[in-house]
Design a protein around this motif. Sequence first.
Motif, PDB file in Angstrom:
ATOM      1  N   SER A   1      -0.301   3.818  -8.045  1.00  0.00           N
ATOM      2  CA  SER A   1       0.330   2.576  -8.494  1.00  0.00           C
ATOM      3  C   SER A   1       1.749   2.380  -7.986  1.00  0.00           C
ATOM      4  CB  SER A   1       0.329   2.545 -10.031  1.00  0.00           C
ATOM      5  OG  SER A   1       1.041   3.658 -10.548  1.00  0.00           O
ATOM      6  N   VAL A   2       2.351   3.414  -7.406  1.00  0.00           N
ATOM      7  CA  VAL A   2       3.718   3.298  -6.888  1.00  0.00           C
ATOM      8  C   VAL A   2       3.666   2.666  -5.493  1.00  0.00           C
ATOM      9  CG1 VAL A   2       5.822   4.533  -6.254  1.00  0.00           C
ATOM     10  CG2 VAL A   2       4.457   5.309  -8.209  1.00  0.00           C
ATOM     11  N   LYS A   3       4.237   1.477  -5.370  1.00  0.00           N
ATOM     12  CA  LYS A   3       4.154   0.738  -4.109  1.00  0.00           C
ATOM     13  C   LYS A   3       5.299   1.032  -3.157  1.00  0.00           C
ATOM     14  CE  LYS A   3       1.436  -3.240  -5.631  1.00  0.00           C
ATOM     15  NZ  LYS A   3       1.331  -4.718  -5.599  1.00  0.00           N
ATOM     16  N   HIS A   4       6.394   1.578  -3.664  1.00  0.00           N
ATOM     17  CA  HIS A   4       7.548   1.818  -2.798  1.00  0.00           C
ATOM     18  C   HIS A   4       8.393   2.947  -3.377  1.00  0.00           C
ATOM     19  CE1 HIS A   4      11.674   1.248  -1.241  1.00  0.00           C
ATOM     20  NE2 HIS A   4      11.047   0.863  -0.132  1.00  0.00           N
ATOM     21  N   ILE A   5       8.894   3.795  -2.491  1.00  0.00           N
ATOM     22  CA  ILE A   5       9.755   4.890  -2.930  1.00  0.00           C
ATOM     23  C   ILE A   5      10.731   5.226  -1.810  1.00  0.00           C
ATOM     24  CG2 ILE A   5       8.152   6.683  -2.128  1.00  0.00           C
ATOM     25  CD1 ILE A   5       9.027   8.363  -4.572  1.00  0.00           C
ATOM     26  N   GLU A   6      11.949   5.544  -2.182  1.00  0.00           N
ATOM     27  CA  GLU A   6      12.942   5.972  -1.199  1.00  0.00           C
ATOM     28  C   GLU A   6      12.640   7.399  -0.767  1.00  0.00           C
ATOM     29  OE1 GLU A   6      16.931   5.568  -2.462  1.00  0.00           O
ATOM     30  OE2 GLU A   6      16.853   3.374  -2.625  1.00  0.00           O
ATOM     31  N   GLY A   7      12.801   7.646   0.536  1.00  0.00           N
ATOM     32  CA  GLY A   7      12.629   8.988   1.051  1.00  0.00           C
ATOM     33  C   GLY A   7      13.901   9.805   0.912  1.00  0.00           C
ATOM     34  N   ILE A   8      13.893  10.968   1.513  1.00  0.00           N
ATOM     35  CA  ILE A   8      15.048  11.864   1.430  1.00  0.00           C
ATOM     36  C   ILE A   8      16.195  11.362   2.314  1.00  0.00           C
ATOM     37  CG2 ILE A   8      15.810  14.252   1.815  1.00  0.00           C
ATOM     38  CD1 ILE A   8      12.918  15.116   1.234  1.00  0.00           C
ATOM     39  N   GLY A   9      15.832  10.674   3.397  1.00  0.00           N
ATOM     40  CA  GLY A   9      16.854  10.063   4.232  1.00  0.00           C
ATOM     41  C   GLY A   9      17.432  10.959   5.311  1.00  0.00           C
ATOM     42  N   LEU A  10      16.727  11.980   5.686  1.00  0.00           N
ATOM     43  CA  LEU A  10      17.213  12.876   6.746  1.00  0.00           C
ATOM     44  C   LEU A  10      16.796  12.419   8.138  1.00  0.00           C
ATOM     45  CD1 LEU A  10      16.615  16.363   5.075  1.00  0.00           C
ATOM     46  CD2 LEU A  10      18.820  15.297   5.595  1.00  0.00           C
ATOM     47  N   LEU A  11      15.755  11.586   8.222  1.00  0.00           N
ATOM     48  CA  LEU A  11      15.274  11.114   9.520  1.00  0.00           C
ATOM     49  C   LEU A  11      15.108   9.593   9.481  1.00  0.00           C
ATOM     50  CD1 LEU A  11      12.521  13.805  10.299  1.00  0.00           C
ATOM     51  CD2 LEU A  11      14.828  13.687  11.257  1.00  0.00           C
ATOM     52  N   PRO A  12      15.360   8.915  10.626  1.00  0.00           N
ATOM     53  CA  PRO A  12      15.305   7.453  10.656  1.00  0.00           C
ATOM     54  C   PRO A  12      13.888   6.915  10.871  1.00  0.00           C
ATOM     55  CG  PRO A  12      16.065   8.260  12.771  1.00  0.00           C
ATOM     56  CD  PRO A  12      15.891   9.474  11.894  1.00  0.00           C
ATOM     57  N   LEU A  13      13.063   6.977   9.836  1.00  0.00           N
ATOM     58  CA  LEU A  13      11.727   6.405   9.921  1.00  0.00           C
ATOM     59  C   LEU A  13      11.339   5.794   8.591  1.00  0.00           C
ATOM     60  CD1 LEU A  13       8.761   8.878   9.717  1.00  0.00           C
ATOM     61  CD2 LEU A  13      11.076   9.640   9.223  1.00  0.00           C
ATOM     62  N   LYS A  14      10.492   4.761   8.665  1.00  0.00           N
ATOM     63  CA  LYS A  14       9.929   4.115   7.496  1.00  0.00           C
ATOM     64  C   LYS A  14       8.414   4.154   7.625  1.00  0.00           C
ATOM     65  CE  LYS A  14      13.825   0.888   7.018  1.00  0.00           C
ATOM     66  NZ  LYS A  14      14.215  -0.550   6.953  1.00  0.00           N
ATOM     67  N   THR A  15       7.735   4.519   6.559  1.00  0.00           N
ATOM     68  CA  THR A  15       6.286   4.727   6.602  1.00  0.00           C
ATOM     69  C   THR A  15       5.576   3.760   5.663  1.00  0.00           C
ATOM     70  OG1 THR A  15       6.537   7.078   7.150  1.00  0.00           O
ATOM     71  CG2 THR A  15       4.426   6.391   6.217  1.00  0.00           C
ATOM     72  N   VAL A  16       4.462   3.219   6.132  1.00  0.00           N
ATOM     73  CA  VAL A  16       3.569   2.411   5.306  1.00  0.00           C
ATOM     74  C   VAL A  16       2.230   3.132   5.238  1.00  0.00           C
ATOM     75  CG1 VAL A  16       2.389   0.199   5.037  1.00  0.00           C
ATOM     76  CG2 VAL A  16       4.716   0.267   5.974  1.00  0.00           C
ATOM     77  N   ILE A  17       1.755   3.434   4.034  1.00  0.00           N
ATOM     78  CA  ILE A  17       0.455   4.079   3.852  1.00  0.00           C
ATOM     79  C   ILE A  17      -0.637   3.057   4.165  1.00  0.00           C
ATOM     80  CG2 ILE A  17      -1.068   5.283   2.252  1.00  0.00           C
ATOM     81  CD1 ILE A  17       1.504   6.804   2.906  1.00  0.00           C
ATOM     82  N   THR A  18      -1.585   3.446   4.995  1.00  0.00           N
ATOM     83  CA  THR A  18      -2.669   2.555   5.411  1.00  0.00           C
ATOM     84  C   THR A  18      -4.020   3.186   5.098  1.00  0.00           C
ATOM     85  OG1 THR A  18      -2.721   3.511   7.639  1.00  0.00           O
ATOM     86  CG2 THR A  18      -1.265   1.627   7.286  1.00  0.00           C
ATOM     87  N   LYS A  19      -5.052   2.355   5.108  1.00  0.00           N
ATOM     88  CA  LYS A  19      -6.402   2.847   4.841  1.00  0.00           C
ATOM     89  C   LYS A  19      -6.948   3.658   6.016  1.00  0.00           C
ATOM     90  CE  LYS A  19      -7.688  -0.898   1.693  1.00  0.00           C
ATOM     91  NZ  LYS A  19      -8.622  -2.027   1.440  1.00  0.00           N
ATOM     92  N   ASP A  20      -6.513   3.333   7.213  1.00  0.00           N
ATOM     93  CA  ASP A  20      -7.008   4.025   8.399  1.00  0.00           C
ATOM     94  C   ASP A  20      -6.431   5.430   8.472  1.00  0.00           C
ATOM     95  OD1 ASP A  20      -8.437   1.781   9.168  1.00  0.00           O
ATOM     96  OD2 ASP A  20      -6.760   0.967  10.326  1.00  0.00           O
ATOM     97  N   LYS A  21      -7.263   6.361   8.882  1.00  0.00           N
ATOM     98  CA  LYS A  21      -6.836   7.752   9.027  1.00  0.00           C
ATOM     99  C   LYS A  21      -6.912   8.149  10.492  1.00  0.00           C
ATOM    100  CE  LYS A  21      -7.802  11.082   6.076  1.00  0.00           C
ATOM    101  NZ  LYS A  21      -8.453  12.145   5.288  1.00  0.00           N
ATOM    102  N   LYS A  22      -5.836   8.760  10.982  1.00  0.00           N
ATOM    103  CA  LYS A  22      -5.834   9.273  12.349  1.00  0.00           C
ATOM    104  C   LYS A  22      -6.224  10.738  12.321  1.00  0.00           C
ATOM    105  CE  LYS A  22      -3.153   9.567  16.618  1.00  0.00           C
ATOM    106  NZ  LYS A  22      -1.888   9.224  17.317  1.00  0.00           N
ATOM    107  N   THR A  23      -7.242  11.080  13.085  1.00  0.00           N
ATOM    108  CA  THR A  23      -7.740  12.450  13.155  1.00  0.00           C
ATOM    109  C   THR A  23      -8.004  12.783  14.616  1.00  0.00           C
ATOM    110  OG1 THR A  23      -8.859  12.089  11.036  1.00  0.00           O
ATOM    111  CG2 THR A  23      -9.458  14.064  12.263  1.00  0.00           C
ATOM    112  N   VAL A  24      -7.230  13.701  15.176  1.00  0.00           N
ATOM    113  CA  VAL A  24      -7.372  13.987  16.608  1.00  0.00           C
ATOM    114  C   VAL A  24      -6.763  15.343  16.935  1.00  0.00           C
ATOM    115  CG1 VAL A  24      -5.191  12.792  17.173  1.00  0.00           C
ATOM    116  CG2 VAL A  24      -6.942  13.072  18.947  1.00  0.00           C
TER     117      VAL A  24
END
Length: 493
Positions: free
Chosen positions: A355-378
Amino acid sequence: MRKLKPIMFVGTCSDAGKSVVNAGFCRILTQDGYKPAPFKAQNMSLNSYATPDGCEIGRAQATQAEACGIACQTDMNPVLLKPSGEMMSQVILNGKPVGNRSAYEYFRKDDNARLFDEAFAAFERLSSCYSPIVMEGAGSISELNLKKRDIVNMRMAARAGADVYLVADIDRGGVFASVYGSIMLLDDEERKLIKGIVINKFRGDVRLFDEGRNMIENLTGVPVVGVVPYFKDIYIEDEDSVVIDTRNSYAIEGKVNVAVVKLPQMSNFTDFNALGFDKRAHLFYSDDVEQIQKADIVILPGSKSTIKDLLFIKEKNIPPLLKSMHENGKTVLGICGGYQMMGIEISDPDEIEGSVKHIEGIGLLPLKTVITKDKKTVQQQFKFLSDDSLCSGYEIHMGLSEVAASAQPLIKTNDGHTDGIYHSDKCWGTYMHGVLDNKNVIDRVLLPYTNEKVKEFSYAEFKDHEYNRLADHLRKHINVNAIYENARLNADE
């Protein structure tokens, strides 16, 4: 191809040693000129692996395939359940996610008829290419309340026509009751499938159990085909992260201390096995801030539920500690979910994780992530920073990360894309599982803390050697010829 009937190892309980015995027999059969392949209809684990064709299976079956000397494939583990907390699991069918189901839904809906058929179809495809199939059960074979819906134990053994061997853990006690009860709770047709009993994890002189062996055989009418001594000096990758509870949880003096942050939904803990064998380092797992702050290097591992685990470490006050350690010259690294946590923010607009739609990260690296339904497996081969050595790893993750244009990539894969962020030798992150299986990467991580040189170490060669040692150990204590004789009945060789 030399043919044998399927051989299946089931247990009186969880952690009886089925997976290890299965891996050992995979190697024994390979040594003896057969072409075996492992099979487990259903696995439940957060420790998974990418197949060469970009699908996902349980790590245990990938390990057993390695013992066979063959590439892993989804038919070896057609159903994988990945717990995600709150009694929910992601269901992986034939290597791809097909949705989330609660434990109640999974074990109540239509007796798992579709999954059972899918699993057996995978078994048939596998058995058309390999022989024998070395099958593995799950948990106990006598969970009466789940038996009707079970797709991995005796129901699958009967459909596959397998010779079944019951593995019992004598180390936890009650071996007579567990063996007798497990067999007597089966119905008549199921009992006929049990060809032998393996008493596992025996401490002391096995000759002292001769009387016990006779008692079990008289009680059950089933031969004891082996009494296997307990061992700690043979290394086979563990199947589940529950073993972390028994491992180091504190720093020591005189080594480079490496702390892996212990997450409730930690996945792919095998990322750190090779590092654990490096004599320069002391690897430990902890969620205690007092112990973590004593480390020279802290690693945030992968997670099945990244946002939930980020909330967990925030409750533990770990993020400000990691920022402080970084500012004071210590190393902070992140892999997969841990890499996402090190960023600026994580969003889950479709509530895929919860149910949590947004959360701040630790802030050590310059990236923003969106959780998606697709999974990368390789599976991947790549180069780490400017090093020309060819490295191996694999990606299994859900989510897309937007990286700042100014960020320096950590690795470049052979297929031409970049991954991760390199902030410094003491701060980086990547989606690449297995990155620390590569010696040149470990050397670079440890370099700021030690000038000690260690001899070349190949994790792959080491594991291969250990499979041979396991096979030797089982040959000494299990009547392999009896298993062969049973398997040859009604099977052309």
